[in-house]
Design a protein around this motif. Structure first.
Motif, mmCIF file in Angstrom:
data_model
loop_
_atom_site.group_PDB
_atom_site.id
_atom_site.type_symbol
_atom_site.label_atom_id
_atom_site.label_comp_id
_atom_site.label_asym_id
_atom_site.label_seq_id
_atom_site.Cartn_x
_atom_site.Cartn_y
_atom_site.Cartn_z
ATOM 1 N N PRO A 1 0.823 -1.209 0.000
ATOM 2 C CA PRO A 1 0.000 0.000 0.000
ATOM 3 C C PRO A 1 0.861 1.265 0.000
ATOM 4 O O PRO A 1 1.954 1.287 0.563
ATOM 5 C CB PRO A 1 -0.790 -0.118 1.299
ATOM 6 N N GLU A 2 0.350 2.287 -0.636
ATOM 7 C CA GLU A 2 1.049 3.562 -0.667
ATOM 8 C C GLU A 2 0.940 4.224 0.694
ATOM 9 O O GLU A 2 -0.123 4.218 1.317
ATOM 10 C CB GLU A 2 0.424 4.473 -1.730
ATOM 11 N N LEU A 3 2.027 4.794 1.171
ATOM 12 C CA LEU A 3 1.993 5.480 2.453
ATOM 13 C C LEU A 3 1.193 6.761 2.327
ATOM 14 O O LEU A 3 1.228 7.444 1.294
ATOM 15 C CB LEU A 3 3.407 5.810 2.925
ATOM 16 N N THR A 4 0.473 7.094 3.370
ATOM 17 C CA THR A 4 -0.327 8.308 3.381
ATOM 18 C C THR A 4 0.579 9.503 3.621
ATOM 19 O O THR A 4 1.333 9.527 4.591
ATOM 20 C CB THR A 4 -1.381 8.225 4.490
ATOM 21 N N THR A 5 0.496 10.486 2.726
ATOM 22 C CA THR A 5 1.277 11.709 2.869
ATOM 23 C C THR A 5 0.349 12.905 2.804
ATOM 24 O O THR A 5 -0.825 12.788 2.462
ATOM 25 C CB THR A 5 2.335 11.846 1.752
ATOM 26 N N ARG A 6 0.877 14.081 3.115
ATOM 27 C CA ARG A 6 0.046 15.284 3.038
ATOM 28 C C ARG A 6 -0.262 15.658 1.587
ATOM 29 O O ARG A 6 -1.167 16.421 1.318
ATOM 30 C CB ARG A 6 0.713 16.436 3.774
ATOM 31 N N VAL A 7 0.478 15.086 0.652
ATOM 32 C CA VAL A 7 0.273 15.385 -0.763
ATOM 33 C C VAL A 7 -0.856 14.550 -1.372
ATOM 34 O O VAL A 7 -1.630 15.032 -2.181
ATOM 35 C CB VAL A 7 1.587 15.169 -1.548
ATOM 36 N N ASN A 8 -0.976 13.274 -0.967
ATOM 37 C CA ASN A 8 -1.970 12.409 -1.597
ATOM 38 C C ASN A 8 -3.269 12.315 -0.809
ATOM 39 O O ASN A 8 -4.070 11.433 -1.057
ATOM 40 C CB ASN A 8 -1.390 11.015 -1.864
ATOM 41 N N GLN A 9 -3.519 13.218 0.128
ATOM 42 C CA GLN A 9 -4.770 13.271 0.869
ATOM 43 C C GLN A 9 -5.541 14.524 0.498
ATOM 44 O O GLN A 9 -4.964 15.555 0.211
ATOM 45 C CB GLN A 9 -4.510 13.310 2.372
ATOM 46 N N VAL A 10 -6.871 14.410 0.543
ATOM 47 C CA VAL A 10 -7.728 15.565 0.311
ATOM 48 C C VAL A 10 -8.099 16.144 1.674
ATOM 49 O O VAL A 10 -8.592 15.431 2.542
ATOM 50 C CB VAL A 10 -9.003 15.159 -0.463
ATOM 51 N N ARG A 11 -7.833 17.445 1.873
ATOM 52 C CA ARG A 11 -8.154 18.081 3.148
ATOM 53 C C ARG A 11 -9.652 18.367 3.221
ATOM 54 O O ARG A 11 -10.345 18.439 2.218
ATOM 55 C CB ARG A 11 -7.362 19.375 3.279
ATOM 56 N N GLU A 12 -10.170 18.536 4.432
ATOM 57 C CA GLU A 12 -11.604 18.796 4.649
ATOM 58 C C GLU A 12 -12.076 20.042 3.904
ATOM 59 O O GLU A 12 -13.126 20.041 3.293
ATOM 60 C CB GLU A 12 -11.907 18.953 6.139
ATOM 61 N N GLU A 13 -11.282 21.103 3.952
ATOM 62 C CA GLU A 13 -11.707 22.334 3.278
ATOM 63 C C GLU A 13 -11.734 22.172 1.761
ATOM 64 O O GLU A 13 -12.471 22.857 1.064
ATOM 65 C CB GLU A 13 -10.856 23.534 3.693
#
Length: 83
Positions: free
Chosen positions: A52-64
């Motif tokens: 699995p790909e590690l979760t980073t701040r780049v590949n996540q969608v923020r709430e806003e």
């Protein structure tokens, strides 16, 4: 022979949720990852494509970003008359 351990920028530790604390290295066709903040340690075969790909701040969608409406921007040239 020791291999170079490198930090992975933006990765969150799956155990303690600390960001930028995971370091990784490869040795004998095995990829190792460990957290310097807690006792998380993982080893994966390099040829395993199902890792699995590690979760980073780049590949996540923020709430806003989820709640924002996307609107196109029209750039006007101040030297040209408006239509």
């Amino acid at each position: 022979m020791s291999s170079v351990k490198r930090f992975i920028a933006g990765v969150t530790c799956p155990r303690c949720a600390a960001m930028d604390r995971i370091r990784a290295w490869e040795q004998n066709n095995i990829r190792y990852r460990e957290c310097v903040n807690c006792d998380f340690f993982e080893q994966l075969p390099i040829e395993d494509e199902a890792a699995p790909e590690l979760t980073t701040r780049v590949n996540q969608v923020r709430e806003e970003q989820k709640t924002q409406d996307v609107q196109p921007v029209r750039i006007l040239d101040p030297g040209k008359p408006k239509r």
